[in-house]
Structure formats: C-alpha cells, structure tokens
Design a protein around this motif. Structure first.
Motif, PDB file in Angstrom:
ATOM      1  N   ARG A 115      -1.239   0.350  11.828  1.00 18.02           N
ATOM      2  CA  ARG A 115      -1.109   1.178  10.627  1.00 18.02           C
ATOM      3  C   ARG A 115      -2.359   1.183   9.744  1.00 18.02           C
ATOM      4  O   ARG A 115      -2.266   1.152   8.521  1.00 18.02           O
ATOM      5  N   ASP A 170       8.177  -0.062   7.368  1.00 15.30           N
ATOM      6  CA  ASP A 170       8.567  -0.957   8.475  1.00 15.30           C
ATOM      7  C   ASP A 170       8.479  -0.257   9.829  1.00 15.30           C
ATOM      8  O   ASP A 170       9.301  -0.457  10.727  1.00 15.30           O
ATOM      9  N   TYR A 171       7.464   0.557   9.982  1.00 17.67           N
ATOM     10  CA  TYR A 171       7.208   1.381  11.170  1.00 17.67           C
ATOM     11  C   TYR A 171       6.951   0.506  12.391  1.00 17.67           C
ATOM     12  O   TYR A 171       6.142  -0.422  12.346  1.00 17.67           O
ATOM     13  N   ARG A 172       7.655   0.798  13.499  1.00 19.42           N
ATOM     14  CA  ARG A 172       7.454   0.147  14.797  1.00 19.42           C
ATOM     15  C   ARG A 172       7.525   1.241  15.859  1.00 19.42           C
ATOM     16  O   ARG A 172       8.484   2.011  15.894  1.00 19.42           O
ATOM     17  N   TRP A 220       2.516   6.700   6.710  1.00 19.71           N
ATOM     18  CA  TRP A 220       2.899   5.291   6.634  1.00 19.71           C
ATOM     19  C   TRP A 220       3.255   4.841   5.222  1.00 19.71           C
ATOM     20  O   TRP A 220       3.801   3.752   5.039  1.00 19.71           O
ATOM     21  N   ASN A 249       0.564   0.914  15.651  1.00 27.73           N
ATOM     22  CA  ASN A 249       1.379  -0.164  15.084  1.00 27.73           C
ATOM     23  C   ASN A 249       0.587  -1.012  14.092  1.00 27.73           C
ATOM     24  O   ASN A 249       1.174  -1.688  13.256  1.00 27.73           O
ATOM     25  N   TRP A 269      11.826   3.322  11.631  1.00 25.57           N
ATOM     26  CA  TRP A 269      11.292   3.203  10.284  1.00 25.57           C
ATOM     27  C   TRP A 269      12.422   3.372   9.282  1.00 25.57           C
ATOM     28  O   TRP A 269      13.507   3.792   9.643  1.00 25.57           O
ATOM     29  N   GLN A 272       5.360  -7.116  12.190  1.00 24.75           N
ATOM     30  CA  GLN A 272       4.454  -5.985  11.984  1.00 24.75           C
ATOM     31  C   GLN A 272       3.189  -6.165  12.819  1.00 24.75           C
ATOM     32  O   GLN A 272       2.652  -7.257  12.892  1.00 24.75           O
ATOM     33  N   GLY A 273       2.736  -5.110  13.451  1.00 26.32           N
ATOM     34  CA  GLY A 273       1.549  -5.135  14.294  1.00 26.32           C
ATOM     35  C   GLY A 273       1.906  -4.714  15.705  1.00 26.32           C
ATOM     36  O   GLY A 273       2.989  -4.181  15.949  1.00 26.32           O
ATOM     37  N   TYR A 325       9.931   5.677  17.638  1.00 18.87           N
ATOM     38  CA  TYR A 325       9.577   4.709  16.609  1.00 18.87           C
ATOM     39  C   TYR A 325      10.720   4.586  15.620  1.00 18.87           C
ATOM     40  O   TYR A 325      11.515   5.503  15.448  1.00 18.87           O
TER      41      TYR A 325
END
Length: 157
Positions: A31, A72-74, A67, A29, A95, A142-143, A93
């Motif tokens: 990235r 907006d990857y989670r 990525w 997360n 995105w 994000q994170g 995930y």
C-alpha cells in the motif's frame, strides 16, 4: 529509458508470468502508492472500473484515494493466462469502510508490458460483495501475503 528494467521481462513463460503476478500482489499489499506507481510505464494507461487514468502521477493519486477508503486491505492475485507481453489475472481483495462494513472485491485484470518490463496498459473490471466480518478469509498481518497462505483456488474463490 533511463530506469532499470522491471524484471522479469517479456516474452513471459509460465514461471515468469506467475512471478510478475506475485510481485504485483506483494507491492499492492504494501500500500505505498508512489512505490506501486513505479511498476508502470511513465505513460501507462488504466481503466479501473469506470475511471480512466494515464501516467504514474494519476496512478499514485488514485491509489492514495483508494487505500484511504479501503481500510485493512488484503489482496490475492492469481495468474489466469499469458502470452508474449500480456498477462491476464483474476483477483480478490478484502477491505472495510470507515463504518466497519466488510467487503470482498472480485475482479479481472488484463496487463500489457513494454520491452523494459513496465506495465503500459491495465484494464480492470471489479465487483464488490458485502461480507460479514466472520466471513473474511484473508487474515495475515498488513503487508505481503505469507508464502504459505492459501491462494484463490485453494480458498475456493
């Protein structure tokens, strides 16, 4: 090996396997391809969908490409099973692509670790499901996922 071990080390217990899974989730997360690649042995082998990779450099290059496309990857990972130096994980995930189309990707991973706690083998099978933006379930900044955010089982995934 001159690098410090990646704790926890195998053989895994339920607690240390879950810790290893959450550590991996948090790192992905974040990235940062170079940082994530350091969790794998220098000669780590991967199968990710239909791609076959070997070594940290190929892993970092793969994650950089991934990525840059999956915006907006989670990610949420959940421990499925463990024994000795192996862990099985299920994950999902969310995105979006450049066109603003949202997806939820579901998958399973099989991990094998060396005696220093580095992942030496990762086998991933993944399927993508188009979703409406209103159907998203992963809404944290994000994170890393906040500790109080529901996991896959709690979300019914």
């Amino acid at each position: 090996m001159s690098e410090a071990p990646r704790l926890p080390l195998p053989p895994f217990t339920a607690e240390t396997a879950a810790q290893k899974v959450r550590t991996a989730e948090d790192a992905w997360n974040g990235r940062d391809p170079q940082k994530v690649a350091l969790a794998y042995s220098p000669d780590s082998r991967w199968r990710n969908r239909a791609e076959f990779l070997q070594g940290r450099e190929e892993i970092a290059e793969f994650l950089t490409r991934k990525w840059s496309r999956e915006l907006d990857y989670r990610l949420i990972k959940e421990l499925w099973a463990f024994t000795g130096n192996r862990i099985a994980v299920r994950f999902a995930y969310e995105w979006r692509d450049e066109g603003g189309n949202w997806f939820r990707s579901y998958g399973n991973e099989n991990w094998e670790f060396d005696e220093h706690g580095f992942m030496r083998l990762r086998i991933a099978s993944i399927n993508d499901l188009p979703i409406a933006e209103g159907d998203r379930l992963f809404h944290w900044p994000q994170g890393p996922r906040p500790q109080d955010h529901a996991g896959l089982s709690e979300l019914g995934l």
